[in-house]
Design an enzyme around this catalytic site. Structure first.
Site, PDB file in Angstrom:
ATOM      1  N   ASP A   3      -2.751   8.012   8.240  1.00 12.69           N
ATOM      2  CA  ASP A   3      -3.748   7.172   8.901  1.00 12.69           C
ATOM      3  C   ASP A   3      -3.041   6.218   9.855  1.00 12.69           C
ATOM      4  O   ASP A   3      -1.931   6.522  10.317  1.00 12.69           O
ATOM      5  CB  ASP A   3      -4.636   6.451   7.877  1.00 12.69           C
TER       6      ASP A   3
ATOM      7  N   SER B 166       0.800  -1.221   0.000  1.00 12.26           N
ATOM      8  CA  SER B 166       0.000   0.000   0.000  1.00 12.26           C
ATOM      9  C   SER B 166       0.833   1.271   0.000  1.00 12.26           C
ATOM     10  O   SER B 166       0.327   2.346  -0.343  1.00 12.26           O
ATOM     11  CB  SER B 166      -0.936   0.010   1.218  1.00 12.26           C
TER      12      SER B 166
ATOM     13  N   HIS C 228       0.020   4.635   7.365  1.00 16.44           N
ATOM     14  CA  HIS C 228       0.604   5.215   6.153  1.00 16.44           C
ATOM     15  C   HIS C 228       1.076   6.653   6.369  1.00 16.44           C
ATOM     16  O   HIS C 228       0.443   7.403   7.117  1.00 16.44           O
ATOM     17  CB  HIS C 228      -0.419   5.185   5.011  1.00 16.44           C
TER      18      HIS C 228
END
Length: 371
Positions: free
Chosen positions: A334, A41, A337
Protein backbone atom coordinates in the site's frame (compact mmCIF):
# COMPACT_ATOMS: atom_id res chain seq x y z
CA UNK A 1 22.01 -27.51 22.35
CA UNK A 2 21.89 -26.27 25.92
CA UNK A 3 18.12 -25.74 25.69
CA UNK A 4 17.67 -29.35 24.55
CA UNK A 5 19.80 -30.71 27.42
CA UNK A 6 17.87 -28.57 29.91
CA UNK A 7 14.67 -30.14 28.61
CA UNK A 8 16.03 -33.68 29.02
CA UNK A 9 17.08 -33.04 32.62
CA UNK A 10 13.71 -31.50 33.38
CA UNK A 11 11.94 -34.77 32.51
CA UNK A 12 13.76 -36.73 35.23
CA UNK A 13 11.49 -35.35 37.94
CA UNK A 14 7.76 -34.95 37.82
CA UNK A 15 7.68 -36.03 34.19
CA UNK A 16 4.03 -35.38 33.45
CA UNK A 17 4.25 -31.73 34.50
CA UNK A 18 7.50 -31.18 32.71
CA UNK A 19 6.22 -32.84 29.57
CA UNK A 20 3.67 -30.05 29.30
CA UNK A 21 6.37 -27.42 29.81
CA UNK A 22 8.57 -29.21 27.32
CA UNK A 23 5.92 -28.96 24.64
CA UNK A 24 5.38 -25.29 25.47
CA UNK A 25 8.96 -24.04 25.62
CA UNK A 26 11.33 -26.66 24.23
CA UNK A 27 9.62 -27.81 21.05
CA UNK A 28 11.73 -29.67 18.55
CA UNK A 29 13.50 -27.16 16.35
CA UNK A 30 12.54 -24.22 18.56
CA UNK A 31 15.58 -21.97 18.91
CA UNK A 32 14.38 -19.69 21.73
CA UNK A 33 11.69 -19.93 24.41
CA UNK A 34 9.85 -16.79 23.29
CA UNK A 35 9.78 -13.78 20.98
CA UNK A 36 8.63 -10.39 22.28
CA UNK A 37 7.83 -7.85 19.56
CA UNK A 38 7.83 -4.05 19.82
CA UNK A 39 7.23 -1.57 17.04
CA UNK A 40 4.85 0.04 14.58
CA UNK A 41 2.69 -1.11 11.67
CA UNK A 42 5.57 -3.03 10.10
CA UNK A 43 5.32 -5.45 13.06
CA UNK A 44 1.70 -5.01 14.22
CA UNK A 45 -0.37 -8.22 14.15
CA UNK A 46 -3.61 -6.77 15.51
CA UNK A 47 -3.14 -4.62 18.61
CA UNK A 48 -4.78 -1.60 16.98
CA UNK A 49 -7.94 -3.61 16.33
CA UNK A 50 -8.72 -3.31 20.03
CA UNK A 51 -8.02 0.40 20.39
CA UNK A 52 -11.53 1.91 20.26
CA UNK A 53 -10.52 5.34 18.93
CA UNK A 54 -7.94 4.20 16.41
CA UNK A 55 -8.54 4.49 12.71
CA UNK A 56 -5.10 3.01 12.01
CA UNK A 57 -6.49 -0.48 11.61
CA UNK A 58 -5.97 -3.05 8.89
CA UNK A 59 -9.51 -4.37 9.09
CA UNK A 60 -10.85 -3.78 5.56
CA UNK A 61 -10.39 -5.75 2.34
CA UNK A 62 -7.91 -6.21 0.76
CA UNK A 63 -5.67 -6.53 3.80
CA UNK A 64 -5.04 -10.18 4.61
CA UNK A 65 -6.02 -11.35 1.12
CA UNK A 66 -3.02 -13.72 1.03
CA UNK A 67 -3.01 -14.60 4.73
CA UNK A 68 -4.02 -18.22 5.49
CA UNK A 69 -7.47 -17.05 6.63
CA UNK A 70 -7.84 -14.79 3.54
CA UNK A 71 -9.31 -12.15 5.85
CA UNK A 72 -8.14 -8.81 7.35
CA UNK A 73 -6.48 -9.53 10.69
CA UNK A 74 -4.73 -6.34 11.79
CA UNK A 75 -1.58 -6.85 9.73
CA UNK A 76 -0.79 -3.96 7.39
CA UNK A 77 -0.02 -6.37 4.59
CA UNK A 78 -1.62 -8.65 2.06
CA UNK A 79 -0.29 -11.57 4.12
CA UNK A 80 2.34 -12.22 6.77
CA UNK A 81 4.82 -9.63 8.01
CA UNK A 82 8.41 -9.57 9.26
CA UNK A 83 7.52 -10.64 12.79
CA UNK A 84 5.64 -13.67 11.44
CA UNK A 85 8.55 -14.82 9.31
CA UNK A 86 11.10 -14.41 12.10
CA UNK A 87 8.87 -16.42 14.44
CA UNK A 88 8.57 -19.17 11.82
CA UNK A 89 12.32 -19.37 11.31
CA UNK A 90 12.88 -19.49 15.08
CA UNK A 91 10.66 -22.58 15.17
CA UNK A 92 8.07 -21.03 17.45
CA UNK A 93 4.71 -22.86 17.46
CA UNK A 94 2.90 -19.67 16.44
CA UNK A 95 3.72 -16.10 15.60
CA UNK A 96 3.52 -14.03 18.81
CA UNK A 97 -0.12 -12.94 18.99
CA UNK A 98 -1.14 -9.42 19.82
CA UNK A 99 -1.39 -8.62 23.50
CA UNK A 100 -5.14 -8.56 24.06
CA UNK A 101 -5.79 -11.84 22.25
CA UNK A 102 -3.01 -13.50 24.19
CA UNK A 103 -3.96 -12.15 27.62
CA UNK A 104 -7.58 -13.22 27.16
CA UNK A 105 -6.66 -16.89 27.00
CA UNK A 106 -7.78 -19.04 29.90
CA UNK A 107 -4.84 -21.14 30.95
CA UNK A 108 -3.39 -22.38 34.22
CA UNK A 109 0.06 -21.47 32.92
CA UNK A 110 1.10 -18.07 31.64
CA UNK A 111 -0.33 -17.25 28.21
CA UNK A 112 2.93 -15.46 27.39
CA UNK A 113 5.35 -18.41 27.47
CA UNK A 114 6.20 -18.21 23.77
CA UNK A 115 5.98 -14.43 23.52
CA UNK A 116 3.60 -11.65 22.61
CA UNK A 117 3.46 -8.66 20.29
CA UNK A 118 3.04 -5.12 21.59
CA UNK A 119 3.57 -3.52 18.17
CA UNK A 120 1.03 -0.92 17.13
CA UNK A 121 0.39 0.80 13.80
CA UNK A 122 1.19 4.51 14.01
CA UNK A 123 3.46 4.10 17.04
CA UNK A 124 6.72 5.93 17.40
CA UNK A 125 9.68 6.23 19.70
CA UNK A 126 8.24 9.58 20.71
CA UNK A 127 4.69 9.94 22.00
CA UNK A 128 2.24 11.62 19.65
CA UNK A 129 3.42 10.28 16.28
CA UNK A 130 -0.18 9.19 15.67
CA UNK A 131 -1.73 12.54 16.55
CA UNK A 132 -3.90 12.64 13.43
CA UNK A 133 -4.70 8.94 13.33
CA UNK A 134 -5.77 8.91 16.98
CA UNK A 135 -4.50 6.23 19.22
CA UNK A 136 -1.72 3.78 18.86
CA UNK A 137 0.50 2.37 21.58
CA UNK A 138 3.75 4.39 21.66
CA UNK A 139 6.95 2.63 22.59
CA UNK A 140 6.89 3.92 26.16
CA UNK A 141 3.52 2.26 26.72
CA UNK A 142 4.57 -0.91 24.91
CA UNK A 143 7.46 -1.26 27.35
CA UNK A 144 5.12 -0.67 30.28
CA UNK A 145 2.79 -3.39 28.96
CA UNK A 146 5.78 -5.72 28.79
CA UNK A 147 6.41 -5.07 32.48
CA UNK A 148 2.97 -6.52 33.20
CA UNK A 149 3.76 -9.57 31.06
CA UNK A 150 7.02 -10.02 32.95
CA UNK A 151 5.11 -9.90 36.24
CA UNK A 152 2.80 -12.60 34.92
CA UNK A 153 5.74 -14.82 33.98
CA UNK A 154 7.26 -14.36 37.44
CA UNK A 155 3.93 -15.32 39.01
CA UNK A 156 3.77 -18.55 37.03
CA UNK A 157 7.46 -19.49 36.82
CA UNK A 158 9.03 -17.87 39.85
CA UNK A 159 11.61 -15.10 39.73
CA UNK A 160 14.55 -17.31 38.75
CA UNK A 161 12.56 -19.30 36.22
CA UNK A 162 11.20 -16.18 34.55
CA UNK A 163 14.63 -14.57 34.49
CA UNK A 164 16.18 -17.54 32.68
CA UNK A 165 13.24 -17.86 30.31
CA UNK A 166 13.26 -14.19 29.32
CA UNK A 167 17.05 -13.91 29.09
CA UNK A 168 17.09 -16.69 26.48
CA UNK A 169 14.25 -15.11 24.51
CA UNK A 170 14.53 -12.56 21.70
CA UNK A 171 13.25 -8.98 21.76
CA UNK A 172 12.43 -7.79 18.25
CA UNK A 173 12.22 -4.01 17.82
CA UNK A 174 11.19 -2.25 14.62
CA UNK A 175 10.23 1.37 15.14
CA UNK A 176 11.13 4.91 14.09
CA UNK A 177 9.47 5.34 10.69
CA UNK A 178 6.59 7.36 12.12
CA UNK A 179 9.00 9.67 13.92
CA UNK A 180 10.74 10.31 10.59
CA UNK A 181 7.35 10.83 8.89
CA UNK A 182 6.56 13.45 11.53
CA UNK A 183 9.85 15.24 10.95
CA UNK A 184 9.31 15.22 7.19
CA UNK A 185 5.89 16.86 7.39
CA UNK A 186 6.47 19.25 10.31
CA UNK A 187 8.19 22.55 9.54
CA UNK A 188 8.16 23.28 13.28
CA UNK A 189 10.21 20.17 14.07
CA UNK A 190 12.66 21.01 11.31
CA UNK A 191 13.05 24.53 12.71
CA UNK A 192 13.64 23.20 16.22
CA UNK A 193 16.13 20.45 15.32
CA UNK A 194 18.60 19.70 12.59
CA UNK A 195 18.14 16.20 11.15
CA UNK A 196 21.10 14.93 13.15
CA UNK A 197 19.79 16.45 16.37
CA UNK A 198 16.40 14.88 15.78
CA UNK A 199 17.66 11.34 15.13
CA UNK A 200 20.01 11.66 18.12
CA UNK A 201 16.97 12.46 20.27
CA UNK A 202 15.18 9.44 18.82
CA UNK A 203 18.06 7.14 19.66
CA UNK A 204 18.54 8.64 23.14
CA UNK A 205 14.88 8.01 23.93
CA UNK A 206 15.09 4.48 22.53
CA UNK A 207 18.11 3.80 24.73
CA UNK A 208 16.10 4.71 27.84
CA UNK A 209 13.38 2.24 26.83
CA UNK A 210 15.96 -0.49 26.21
CA UNK A 211 17.41 0.00 29.66
CA UNK A 212 13.96 -0.47 31.10
CA UNK A 213 13.54 -3.72 29.18
CA UNK A 214 16.97 -4.75 30.45
CA UNK A 215 15.82 -4.16 34.03
CA UNK A 216 13.14 -6.77 33.35
CA UNK A 217 15.61 -9.42 32.14
CA UNK A 218 15.76 -8.68 28.39
CA UNK A 219 19.23 -9.62 27.15
CA UNK A 220 18.99 -10.46 23.42
CA UNK A 221 17.76 -7.77 21.01
CA UNK A 222 16.99 -7.80 17.28
CA UNK A 223 16.86 -4.33 15.74
CA UNK A 224 15.24 -3.75 12.38
CA UNK A 225 16.81 -0.60 10.94
CA UNK A 226 14.63 1.80 8.98
CA UNK A 227 13.90 1.04 5.34
CA UNK A 228 14.35 3.71 2.64
CA UNK A 229 10.91 5.12 3.40
CA UNK A 230 11.52 7.98 0.99
CA UNK A 231 11.02 5.35 -1.74
CA UNK A 232 7.56 4.28 -0.56
CA UNK A 233 4.75 5.08 -3.01
CA UNK A 234 3.38 7.77 -0.67
CA UNK A 235 6.67 9.66 -0.64
CA UNK A 236 7.26 9.21 -4.35
CA UNK A 237 3.88 10.65 -5.29
CA UNK A 238 4.44 13.66 -3.00
CA UNK A 239 7.92 14.38 -4.31
CA UNK A 240 7.44 17.79 -5.92
CA UNK A 241 11.03 18.11 -7.06
CA UNK A 242 11.17 14.77 -8.87
CA UNK A 243 7.65 13.33 -9.17
CA UNK A 244 7.64 9.55 -8.95
CA UNK A 245 11.19 9.32 -7.61
CA UNK A 246 12.44 8.59 -4.10
CA UNK A 247 12.55 11.48 -1.65
CA UNK A 248 16.26 11.62 -0.93
CA UNK A 249 15.91 13.96 2.07
CA UNK A 250 13.72 11.43 3.84
CA UNK A 251 16.06 8.61 2.91
CA UNK A 252 19.04 10.54 4.25
CA UNK A 253 17.28 10.95 7.61
CA UNK A 254 16.64 7.20 7.70
CA UNK A 255 20.33 6.55 7.11
CA UNK A 256 21.25 9.02 9.88
CA UNK A 257 18.94 7.22 12.28
CA UNK A 258 20.31 3.79 11.36
CA UNK A 259 23.88 4.95 11.91
CA UNK A 260 22.98 6.52 15.26
CA UNK A 261 21.10 3.36 16.30
CA UNK A 262 24.06 1.14 15.53
CA UNK A 263 26.45 3.44 17.41
CA UNK A 264 24.09 3.50 20.40
CA UNK A 265 23.90 -0.30 20.52
CA UNK A 266 27.66 -0.63 20.41
CA UNK A 267 27.87 1.79 23.33
CA UNK A 268 25.10 0.04 25.26
CA UNK A 269 26.88 -3.28 24.82
CA UNK A 270 30.00 -1.77 26.36
CA UNK A 271 27.96 -0.20 29.15
CA UNK A 272 25.88 -3.23 30.15
CA UNK A 273 28.17 -6.05 29.08
CA UNK A 274 25.77 -8.98 29.17
CA UNK A 275 23.48 -7.98 26.31
CA UNK A 276 23.73 -9.33 22.76
CA UNK A 277 22.12 -7.92 19.65
CA UNK A 278 21.62 -8.27 15.93
CA UNK A 279 21.21 -5.20 13.76
CA UNK A 280 19.36 -5.84 10.50
CA UNK A 281 20.26 -3.47 7.67
CA UNK A 282 16.74 -3.28 6.26
CA UNK A 283 17.63 -0.10 4.37
CA UNK A 284 20.14 -1.65 2.00
CA UNK A 285 18.25 -4.91 1.55
CA UNK A 286 15.10 -3.10 0.43
CA UNK A 287 17.15 -0.64 -1.64
CA UNK A 288 18.59 -3.66 -3.43
CA UNK A 289 15.08 -4.84 -4.24
CA UNK A 290 14.27 -1.40 -5.67
CA UNK A 291 17.48 -0.90 -7.64
CA UNK A 292 17.81 -4.45 -8.99
CA UNK A 293 14.29 -5.89 -8.87
CA UNK A 294 14.74 -8.64 -11.48
CA UNK A 295 17.40 -10.29 -9.32
CA UNK A 296 14.76 -10.84 -6.64
CA UNK A 297 11.73 -11.59 -8.79
CA UNK A 298 10.12 -8.15 -8.58
CA UNK A 299 8.82 -6.14 -11.53
CA UNK A 300 7.10 -3.17 -9.82
CA UNK A 301 9.09 -1.09 -7.34
CA UNK A 302 7.32 2.29 -7.44
CA UNK A 303 3.55 1.73 -7.36
CA UNK A 304 1.56 0.22 -4.53
CA UNK A 305 -0.35 -2.98 -5.14
CA UNK A 306 -3.52 -1.67 -3.46
CA UNK A 307 -4.72 1.92 -3.78
CA UNK A 308 -5.96 4.53 -6.24
CA UNK A 309 -4.46 7.44 -8.16
CA UNK A 310 -0.88 7.98 -9.30
CA UNK A 311 1.26 5.00 -8.27
CA UNK A 312 -1.91 3.76 -6.49
CA UNK A 313 -0.73 6.04 -3.69
CA UNK A 314 -3.10 8.99 -3.61
CA UNK A 315 -5.94 7.06 -1.96
CA UNK A 316 -5.21 4.31 0.61
CA UNK A 317 -5.97 0.62 0.24
CA UNK A 318 -9.77 0.45 0.56
CA UNK A 319 -12.43 -1.95 -0.75
CA UNK A 320 -12.92 0.43 -3.70
CA UNK A 321 -9.21 0.40 -4.53
CA UNK A 322 -7.53 -1.15 -7.51
CA UNK A 323 -5.69 -4.33 -6.59
CA UNK A 324 -2.71 -5.61 -8.55
CA UNK A 325 -3.17 -9.09 -9.96
CA UNK A 326 0.20 -10.43 -8.82
CA UNK A 327 1.19 -9.41 -5.31
CA UNK A 328 4.45 -11.33 -5.55
CA UNK A 329 5.99 -8.99 -8.10
CA UNK A 330 5.32 -5.78 -6.12
CA UNK A 331 7.74 -4.46 -3.49
CA UNK A 332 5.03 -2.31 -1.88
CA UNK A 333 1.57 -3.39 -0.78
CA UNK A 334 0.00 0.00 0.00
CA UNK A 335 1.13 3.60 0.45
CA UNK A 336 3.94 2.77 2.87
CA UNK A 337 3.98 -0.96 3.69
CA UNK A 338 5.80 -3.81 1.94
CA UNK A 339 4.14 -6.86 0.45
CA UNK A 340 4.35 -10.28 2.04
CA UNK A 341 6.78 -11.24 -0.73
CA UNK A 342 9.10 -8.39 0.25
CA UNK A 343 9.05 -9.27 3.94
CA UNK A 344 9.58 -12.97 3.25
CA UNK A 345 12.63 -12.33 1.08
CA UNK A 346 13.95 -9.71 3.48
CA UNK A 347 13.91 -12.11 6.44
CA UNK A 348 15.38 -14.90 4.32
CA UNK A 349 18.37 -12.65 3.66
CA UNK A 350 19.01 -11.39 7.21
CA UNK A 351 18.03 -14.36 9.37
CA UNK A 352 21.15 -16.45 8.94
CA UNK A 353 23.45 -13.49 9.15
CA UNK A 354 24.76 -12.24 5.84
CA UNK A 355 27.77 -10.08 6.88
CA UNK A 356 26.67 -7.52 4.31
CA UNK A 357 23.31 -6.94 6.00
CA UNK A 358 23.63 -7.92 9.68
CA UNK A 359 25.85 -6.76 12.52
CA UNK A 360 27.50 -8.23 14.52
CA UNK A 361 25.49 -11.40 13.80
CA UNK A 362 22.26 -12.62 12.26
CA UNK A 363 19.11 -13.60 14.10
CA UNK A 364 19.97 -17.31 13.99
CA UNK A 365 23.36 -16.69 15.61
CA UNK A 366 21.82 -14.44 18.23
CA UNK A 367 19.30 -17.12 19.14
CA UNK A 368 22.19 -19.50 19.88
CA UNK A 369 24.02 -17.06 22.20
CA UNK A 370 24.20 -18.45 25.75
CA UNK A 371 22.91 -16.25 28.58
Amino acid sequence: MKMASDCVRAMTGFWVVFLVLLRLSCSEGQMVPALFVFGDSIMDVGNNNDLPLSVARAILPYYGVDFPTKKPNGRFSNGKNCADFIAEKLGLPTSPPYLISNSSQSNSSSPFLTGVSFASGGAGIFDGTDEKLQQSIPLKDQVELYRGVHDDLVQHMGSSGAQKHVAKSLFLIGIGSNDIFDYAKSSDLRKQHTPQQYVDLMVSSLKDHLKRLYSYDARKFVFAGLAPIGCTPAHRVRNQNEPGECNEDTNSWCRMYNEALLAMMKGLKSELGDISYSYLDIYNVVLGFIQNPSAYGFTEVKAACCGLGDLRAQIPCLPISQLCSNRRDHVFWDLVHPTEATDRMLIDIVFRGSPQYTYPMGVQQLAAVET
